[in-house]
Design a protein around this motif. Sequence first.
Motif, PDB file in Angstrom:
ATOM      1  N   LEU A 168       0.834  -1.204   0.000  1.00 57.46           N
ATOM      2  CA  LEU A 168       0.000   0.000   0.000  1.00 57.46           C
ATOM      3  C   LEU A 168       0.873   1.260   0.000  1.00 57.46           C
ATOM      4  O   LEU A 168       0.630   2.208  -0.762  1.00 57.46           O
ATOM      5  CB  LEU A 168      -0.912  -0.005   1.223  1.00 57.46           C
ATOM      6  CG  LEU A 168      -2.055   1.010   1.243  1.00 57.46           C
ATOM      7  CD1 LEU A 168      -3.035   0.736   0.099  1.00 57.46           C
ATOM      8  CD2 LEU A 168      -2.783   0.970   2.586  1.00 57.46           C
ATOM      9  N   LYS A 169       1.897   1.263   0.817  1.00 56.49           N
ATOM     10  CA  LYS A 169       2.814   2.400   0.879  1.00 56.49           C
ATOM     11  C   LYS A 169       3.553   2.587  -0.441  1.00 56.49           C
ATOM     12  O   LYS A 169       3.818   3.715  -0.879  1.00 56.49           O
ATOM     13  CB  LYS A 169       3.806   2.193   2.022  1.00 56.49           C
ATOM     14  CG  LYS A 169       4.830   3.306   2.174  1.00 56.49           C
ATOM     15  CD  LYS A 169       5.806   2.990   3.304  1.00 56.49           C
ATOM     16  CE  LYS A 169       6.874   4.070   3.413  1.00 56.49           C
ATOM     17  NZ  LYS A 169       7.850   3.749   4.501  1.00 56.49           N
ATOM     18  N   ASN A 170       3.849   1.479  -1.104  1.00 54.94           N
ATOM     19  CA  ASN A 170       4.632   1.520  -2.334  1.00 54.94           C
ATOM     20  C   ASN A 170       3.871   2.184  -3.486  1.00 54.94           C
ATOM     21  O   ASN A 170       4.483   2.610  -4.460  1.00 54.94           O
ATOM     22  CB  ASN A 170       5.042   0.105  -2.730  1.00 54.94           C
ATOM     23  CG  ASN A 170       5.995   0.077  -3.895  1.00 54.94           C
ATOM     24  OD1 ASN A 170       7.145   0.514  -3.796  1.00 54.94           O
ATOM     25  ND2 ASN A 170       5.518  -0.423  -5.038  1.00 54.94           N
ATOM     26  N   ILE A 171       2.551   2.278  -3.391  1.00 49.40           N
ATOM     27  CA  ILE A 171       1.776   2.954  -4.431  1.00 49.40           C
ATOM     28  C   ILE A 171       2.262   4.400  -4.577  1.00 49.40           C
ATOM     29  O   ILE A 171       2.329   4.942  -5.681  1.00 49.40           O
ATOM     30  CB  ILE A 171       0.273   2.919  -4.101  1.00 49.40           C
ATOM     31  CG1 ILE A 171      -0.222   1.467  -4.095  1.00 49.40           C
ATOM     32  CG2 ILE A 171      -0.522   3.747  -5.097  1.00 49.40           C
ATOM     33  CD1 ILE A 171      -1.670   1.326  -3.674  1.00 49.40           C
ATOM     34  N   ASP A 172       2.644   4.991  -3.456  1.00 47.70           N
ATOM     35  CA  ASP A 172       3.133   6.368  -3.479  1.00 47.70           C
ATOM     36  C   ASP A 172       4.657   6.438  -3.612  1.00 47.70           C
ATOM     37  O   ASP A 172       5.178   7.248  -4.377  1.00 47.70           O
ATOM     38  CB  ASP A 172       2.711   7.095  -2.202  1.00 47.70           C
ATOM     39  CG  ASP A 172       1.200   7.267  -2.114  1.00 47.70           C
ATOM     40  OD1 ASP A 172       0.566   7.496  -3.167  1.00 47.70           O
ATOM     41  OD2 ASP A 172       0.655   7.156  -0.998  1.00 47.70           O
ATOM     42  N   THR A 173       5.366   5.554  -2.903  1.00 48.66           N
ATOM     43  CA  THR A 173       6.827   5.658  -2.890  1.00 48.66           C
ATOM     44  C   THR A 173       7.470   5.031  -4.125  1.00 48.66           C
ATOM     45  O   THR A 173       8.570   5.430  -4.516  1.00 48.66           O
ATOM     46  CB  THR A 173       7.398   4.971  -1.636  1.00 48.66           C
ATOM     47  OG1 THR A 173       7.071   3.571  -1.663  1.00 48.66           O
ATOM     48  CG2 THR A 173       6.825   5.610  -0.373  1.00 48.66           C
ATOM     49  N   LYS A 174       6.791   4.037  -4.713  1.00 48.73           N
ATOM     50  CA  LYS A 174       7.307   3.341  -5.905  1.00 48.73           C
ATOM     51  C   LYS A 174       8.735   2.836  -5.709  1.00 48.73           C
ATOM     52  O   LYS A 174       9.595   2.952  -6.576  1.00 48.73           O
ATOM     53  CB  LYS A 174       7.226   4.255  -7.131  1.00 48.73           C
ATOM     54  CG  LYS A 174       5.794   4.634  -7.511  1.00 48.73           C
ATOM     55  CD  LYS A 174       5.757   5.565  -8.705  1.00 48.73           C
ATOM     56  CE  LYS A 174       4.334   5.817  -9.176  1.00 48.73           C
ATOM     57  NZ  LYS A 174       3.442   6.330  -8.117  1.00 48.73           N
ATOM     58  N   GLU A 175       8.977   2.230  -4.553  1.00 51.15           N
ATOM     59  CA  GLU A 175      10.296   1.686  -4.255  1.00 51.15           C
ATOM     60  C   GLU A 175      10.559   0.374  -4.989  1.00 51.15           C
ATOM     61  O   GLU A 175      11.708   0.016  -5.240  1.00 51.15           O
ATOM     62  CB  GLU A 175      10.445   1.473  -2.744  1.00 51.15           C
ATOM     63  CG  GLU A 175      10.414   2.759  -1.937  1.00 51.15           C
ATOM     64  CD  GLU A 175      10.494   2.497  -0.444  1.00 51.15           C
ATOM     65  OE1 GLU A 175      10.594   1.301  -0.064  1.00 51.15           O
ATOM     66  OE2 GLU A 175      10.470   3.459   0.335  1.00 51.15           O
ATOM     67  N   PHE A 176       9.501  -0.341  -5.313  1.00 47.52           N
ATOM     68  CA  PHE A 176       9.658  -1.597  -6.035  1.00 47.52           C
ATOM     69  C   PHE A 176       8.500  -1.771  -7.005  1.00 47.52           C
ATOM     70  O   PHE A 176       7.473  -1.085  -6.908  1.00 47.52           O
ATOM     71  CB  PHE A 176       9.743  -2.798  -5.069  1.00 47.52           C
ATOM     72  CG  PHE A 176       8.613  -2.878  -4.073  1.00 47.52           C
ATOM     73  CD1 PHE A 176       7.400  -3.478  -4.396  1.00 47.52           C
ATOM     74  CD2 PHE A 176       8.766  -2.352  -2.793  1.00 47.52           C
ATOM     75  CE1 PHE A 176       6.367  -3.553  -3.477  1.00 47.52           C
ATOM     76  CE2 PHE A 176       7.739  -2.425  -1.853  1.00 47.52           C
ATOM     77  CZ  PHE A 176       6.544  -3.034  -2.196  1.00 47.52           C
ATOM     78  N   GLN A 177       8.683  -2.666  -7.984  1.00 44.04           N
ATOM     79  CA  GLN A 177       7.663  -2.938  -8.988  1.00 44.04           C
ATOM     80  C   GLN A 177       6.941  -4.228  -8.639  1.00 44.04           C
ATOM     81  O   GLN A 177       7.569  -5.270  -8.446  1.00 44.04           O
ATOM     82  CB  GLN A 177       8.295  -3.082 -10.369  1.00 44.04           C
ATOM     83  CG  GLN A 177       7.298  -3.447 -11.458  1.00 44.04           C
ATOM     84  CD  GLN A 177       6.249  -2.371 -11.652  1.00 44.04           C
ATOM     85  OE1 GLN A 177       6.581  -1.266 -12.054  1.00 44.04           O
ATOM     86  NE2 GLN A 177       4.995  -2.679 -11.368  1.00 44.04           N
ATOM     87  N   VAL A 178       5.614  -4.171  -8.525  1.00 40.32           N
ATOM     88  CA  VAL A 178       4.822  -5.362  -8.230  1.00 40.32           C
ATOM     89  C   VAL A 178       4.427  -6.031  -9.540  1.00 40.32           C
ATOM     90  O   VAL A 178       3.854  -5.388 -10.426  1.00 40.32           O
ATOM     91  CB  VAL A 178       3.567  -5.007  -7.411  1.00 40.32           C
ATOM     92  CG1 VAL A 178       2.801  -6.290  -7.039  1.00 40.32           C
ATOM     93  CG2 VAL A 178       3.952  -4.246  -6.143  1.00 40.32           C
ATOM     94  N   VAL A 179       4.766  -7.303  -9.662  1.00 36.77           N
ATOM     95  CA  VAL A 179       4.523  -8.058 -10.886  1.00 36.77           C
ATOM     96  C   VAL A 179       3.448  -9.107 -10.635  1.00 36.77           C
ATOM     97  O   VAL A 179       3.551  -9.914  -9.714  1.00 36.77           O
ATOM     98  CB  VAL A 179       5.811  -8.754 -11.376  1.00 36.77           C
ATOM     99  CG1 VAL A 179       5.539  -9.561 -12.633  1.00 36.77           C
ATOM    100  CG2 VAL A 179       6.907  -7.732 -11.626  1.00 36.77           C
ATOM    101  N   ASP A 180       2.398  -9.087 -11.445  1.00 39.06           N
ATOM    102  CA  ASP A 180       1.291 -10.033 -11.320  1.00 39.06           C
ATOM    103  C   ASP A 180       1.534 -11.200 -12.277  1.00 39.06           C
ATOM    104  O   ASP A 180       1.662 -11.014 -13.488  1.00 39.06           O
ATOM    105  CB  ASP A 180      -0.023  -9.327 -11.668  1.00 39.06           C
ATOM    106  CG  ASP A 180      -1.247 -10.139 -11.277  1.00 39.06           C
ATOM    107  OD1 ASP A 180      -1.196 -11.381 -11.383  1.00 39.06           O
ATOM    108  OD2 ASP A 180      -2.258  -9.539 -10.872  1.00 39.06           O
ATOM    109  N   ALA A 181       1.605 -12.405 -11.735  1.00 40.93           N
ATOM    110  CA  ALA A 181       1.923 -13.590 -12.546  1.00 40.93           C
ATOM    111  C   ALA A 181       0.682 -14.340 -13.010  1.00 40.93           C
ATOM    112  O   ALA A 181       0.793 -15.449 -13.536  1.00 40.93           O
ATOM    113  CB  ALA A 181       2.830 -14.534 -11.748  1.00 40.93           C
ATOM    114  N   ARG A 182      -0.496 -13.755 -12.835  1.00 43.23           N
ATOM    115  CA  ARG A 182      -1.712 -14.420 -13.315  1.00 43.23           C
ATOM    116  C   ARG A 182      -1.818 -14.325 -14.838  1.00 43.23           C
ATOM    117  O   ARG A 182      -1.186 -13.466 -15.459  1.00 43.23           O
ATOM    118  CB  ARG A 182      -2.950 -13.765 -12.690  1.00 43.23           C
ATOM    119  CG  ARG A 182      -3.095 -13.964 -11.194  1.00 43.23           C
ATOM    120  CD  ARG A 182      -4.322 -13.243 -10.669  1.00 43.23           C
ATOM    121  NE  ARG A 182      -4.240 -11.800 -10.869  1.00 43.23           N
ATOM    122  CZ  ARG A 182      -5.250 -10.959 -10.654  1.00 43.23           C
ATOM    123  NH1 ARG A 182      -6.414 -11.424 -10.238  1.00 43.23           N
ATOM    124  NH2 ARG A 182      -5.094  -9.667 -10.843  1.00 43.23           N
TER     125      ARG A 182
END
Length: 252
Positions: A168-182
């Motif tokens: 949730l915090k990363n939505i603003d900070t963009k410290e990492f990229q979330v990858v969806d494997a579906r």
Amino acid sequence: MALQTKALVSGRWLADAIKGNRIGPNLRVLDASWYLPKLSRNAKKDFKKTHIHGAHFFDIDHCSDRNTPLDHMLPPVRRLAEYAGELGIGNDTHVVIYDASEFGAFSAPRVWWMFRVFGHNSVSVLDGGLKKWLNEGHPVTDVKSKAEPSEFRPTLNRSWVKTYEDVLKNIDTKEFQVVDARPAGRFRGVDSEPRDNKTLTTCTFLRLVPPTLSRLQPLDNQTLNPDTSRAPSACPSLPSGAPQVSCCPPTS
């Protein structure tokens, strides 16, 4: 424990190890099969009928955090220590994991990652799983194996796990990229989820790894050679060099 263990071992390698009577305290084989309820398959019953010689069944439902309604959350350190120790796994044991899915690898990589996140690096996945093992003509059995209990001392690497609050915090900070494997349809919210109690979902802050990046051979479910396949980091939709956190909700 070996300093470096291959993430994948071949059926030939494991067959030779079994013939050489190497199954024991230094090498354990786990069947980590798990199926969605819609498939009406019982992994534990299937294991009792057919499994690789010397293998033990790893119950991912049982070895998880039972104090949450969420499926397959990481178990407490003590729980994994007891469960793995009962299977004869110690800190110097090379663990080889497979599953019996039609894909050749479905739940086995999840258990592989769980051992890794708890600091056990001497762990591998059987390339192609039980399906490829059978296709290659290697033997199976219904004989139950016994393992002398061992002491397993896991240590959780918390940097490998992100919480709801972290994402949730990363939505603003963009410290990492979330990858969806579906698969793409589920990622876009147009295809139904495999669980009956899950609704169609998509998240604007996730990026999809396209199906073309699959690392499984279409014919025998063997993992592609790294020299002839595209790694996920080569996907143009992913920022180069950005730390990546993967997810595959809500099936695993």
